[in-house]
Enzyme design. Structure first.
Site, short mmCIF file in Angstrom:
data_model
loop_
_atom_site.label_atom_id
_atom_site.label_comp_id
_atom_site.label_asym_id
_atom_site.label_seq_id
_atom_site.Cartn_x
_atom_site.Cartn_y
_atom_site.Cartn_z
N LYS A 187 0.83 -1.21 0.00
CA LYS A 187 0.00 0.00 0.00
C LYS A 187 0.86 1.26 0.00
O LYS A 187 0.51 2.26 -0.62
CB LYS A 187 -0.94 -0.03 1.19
CG LYS A 187 -2.09 -1.03 1.06
CD LYS A 187 -3.01 -0.95 2.24
CE LYS A 187 -4.28 -1.79 2.02
NZ LYS A 187 -4.01 -3.21 1.85
N GLU B 198 -3.57 6.65 8.55
CA GLU B 198 -4.39 7.48 7.67
C GLU B 198 -5.52 8.10 8.50
O GLU B 198 -5.93 7.56 9.53
CB GLU B 198 -5.06 6.63 6.58
CG GLU B 198 -4.20 6.24 5.43
CD GLU B 198 -4.99 5.46 4.39
OE1 GLU B 198 -4.45 5.30 3.28
OE2 GLU B 198 -6.13 5.02 4.66
N HIS C 55 -14.97 -5.78 6.88
CA HIS C 55 -14.19 -5.08 5.84
C HIS C 55 -14.10 -5.89 4.55
O HIS C 55 -13.24 -5.62 3.71
CB HIS C 55 -12.77 -4.77 6.33
CG HIS C 55 -12.74 -3.91 7.56
ND1 HIS C 55 -13.06 -2.57 7.53
CD2 HIS C 55 -12.43 -4.20 8.85
CE1 HIS C 55 -12.94 -2.07 8.76
NE2 HIS C 55 -12.57 -3.03 9.57
N ARG D 193 -5.46 -7.99 -10.34
CA ARG D 193 -6.05 -9.27 -10.74
C ARG D 193 -7.49 -9.06 -11.15
O ARG D 193 -8.01 -7.95 -11.07
CB ARG D 193 -6.01 -10.25 -9.56
CG ARG D 193 -6.64 -9.66 -8.30
CD ARG D 193 -6.80 -10.65 -7.19
NE ARG D 193 -7.14 -10.02 -5.93
CZ ARG D 193 -8.34 -9.60 -5.56
NH1 ARG D 193 -9.36 -9.73 -6.41
NH2 ARG D 193 -8.57 -9.05 -4.38
#
Length: 499
Positions: A118, A202, A237, A294
């Protein structure tokens, strides 16, 4: 690059079948690999050739790179399609496939590696001025400095694993006093899940929409997007319901998101099919989240609204063909919704269930598509993801797609295991979903397990009352003993004495 003549699908179940069907339409031979737990799976029979590559645990079968490459060599395979999950985002696997002189049907190993982190993905995308959630640009090395950054951003914040996915290695921190404890948990989970303890922080977007853009890129530098998918209904999630297009964005936002997604793909020299994910706040500001290198589980909804076979495009791109599609030729037609049919008990915190599919009868009819890898009588293995099928409906508009989905769910008969079908039906009928006024907190805010039981009890009472009224009206039977069972069906037992 020569045409592909034989593909090994390094996966199982519904996605293996999905890939093989398109390959068959393209006159390409297919090879299935399977674990001992999947000997009776439909994808094993469908393929032209099938080879067992190990015991049930995925670490000894579907993740065993050496065994997969040996099958490729033994059977003269030209190319490998990884599907999704397992080795699909493993840069080392992609590299080894190419080192063996085979074609990897997907992006380059370098692109997978960049977008697999990330932090690396943020740094690459940052060169194109892609909007980012406020936070740290590098992994946290100084905890006290990180606390100061968190104060500057403002709580609540998210601590996220750099190598993470599926909600693992992710912790919400509401106040500074929780920081150390949640940091320790995030690092520990990141290490155990990904063997990489790097984490970053974040700003936590409290009521986000999860919007993603499907892209296709060829090996000649051409990249297009195929519009967006709305994936905000999630549990733990992880997505449960997806649709295309999104009810939440304007044409202007769609165009801007699409441009940003293409730029993200450009930042790593991407080719093949990929998905760029964004979160959008209540003011419709959107921020880059990550890129999945993908095919996505929810790709069918994009196929239905665009008429594009994404697997076919992936194969042609892997063969070296330039994209035959141009951005200006693409348009959104109709609306599609996908629900993931998991062997999970939504009334028990979505706990995975195992057992035998004693009844397995699929819905059909206009506008209904099912991608699955099971048949009646099969066992749900404990070793893999508990998804049984993907149920997709397509309509002229969103309302029609929703009504088709409710009808299809009602027709879908599964016994032997608990499934998410009742939950998905609950969502389809919920006013916050039908209005589009929902976000990733939908399950936490609007769903309580008792709601499913109430709905079943109500339906059972209505059905029992209807049967009783009909029997009384006909006046043909007596000694009736009617009881309601937990499935919502009314089962009647009576003695056959006519009056």
């Amino acid at each position: 690059m020569p045409a592909i003549k034989k593909i090994l699908v390094a996966n199982r179940g519904e996605i293996a079948l999905r890939i093989m069907r398109t390959a068959k339409e393209m006159n390409i031979a297919t090879v299935a690999v399977y674990s001992e737990a999947d000997r009776k799976s439909p994808h094993v029979r469908f393929a032209d050739e099938s080879v067992c590559i190990g015991p049930a645990p995925s670490s000894e079968s579907y993740l065993n790179i050496n065994n997969i490459l040996k099958v490729c060599k033994d059977l003269g395979v030209d190319a490998v399609h990884p599907g999704y999950g397992f080795l699909s985002e493993n840069a080392g696997f992609a590299k080894k496939v190419q080192e063996e002189g085979l074609i990897f049907i997907g992006p380059s190993a370098e692109a997978i590696e960049i977008m697999g982190s990330k932090l690396a993905a943020k740094q690459a995308a940052g060169k194109y001025n892609i909007p980012m959630v406020p936070g740290t640009a590098t992994a946290i090395s100084d905890r006290e400095e990180a606390k100061q950054i968190a104060l500057g951003i403002g709580y609540p914040i998210l601590i996220k694993a750099s190598a993470g996915g599926g909600g693992k290695g992710m912790r919400i921190v509401e106040t500074e006093t929780e920081f150390d404890e949640q940091m320790d948990r995030a690092v520990s989970e990141a290490l155990s899940s990904f063997n990489d303890g790097a984490v970053f922080i974040e700003k936590y977007i409290e009521s986000p929409k999860h919007i993603e853009i499907q892209i296709l890129g060829d090996q000649h530098g051409n990249i297009i997007h195929l519009f967006e998918r709305e994936c905000s209904v999630q549990r733990r999630h992880q997505k449960v319901i997806e649709e295309a297009p999104s009810i939440s964005i304007t044409p202007g936002i769609r165009e801007e998101m699409g441009r940003c997604a293409i730029d993200v793909a450009k930042s790593c020299g991407y080719y093949g099919a990929g998905t760029v994910e964004f979160i959008m706040d209540e003011k419709r500001n959107f921020y880059f989240l990550e890129m999945n290198t993908r095919l996505q589980v929810e790709h069918p909804v994009t196929e239905l609204i665009t008429g594009v076979d994404l697997v076919k495009q992936m194969i042609r791109i892997a063969e070296g063909h330039p994209l035959a599609l141009k951005q200006e030729e693409l348009a959104i037609n109709g609306h599609a919704i996908e629900v993931r049919v998991y062997a999970e008990d939504a009334a028990n915190n979505f706990l995975p269930d195992v057992g035998r599919l004693n009844t397995y009868v699929k819905p059909s009819g206009n506008g209904v598509r099912i991608d699955d890898g099971f048949e009646q009588g099969m066992e749900i293995p404990i070793y893999y993801d508990p998804m049984i099928a993907k149920l997709i409906t397509y309509g002229a508009d969103r309302e029609e797609a929703i009504q088709k989905m409710i009808r299809a769910i009602d027709e879908y008969q599964i016994t032997g295991v608990e499934t998410t079908l009742p939950f998905c039906r609950f969502v389809m009928k919920h006013p916050e979903f039908t209005s589009g006024n929902f976000d990733t907190n939908f399950v936490n805010i609007h769903f309580k397990p008792r709601m499913l039981n109430q709905e079943i009890d109500h339906e059972s009472a209505v059905l029992a009352a209807f049967i009783s009224a009909q029997l009384i009206k006909s006046d043909k039977w007596d000694n009736i003993n009617c009881k309601t069972v937990g499935t919502g069906a009314a089962v009647s037992k009576w003695k056959t004495r006519r009056v």
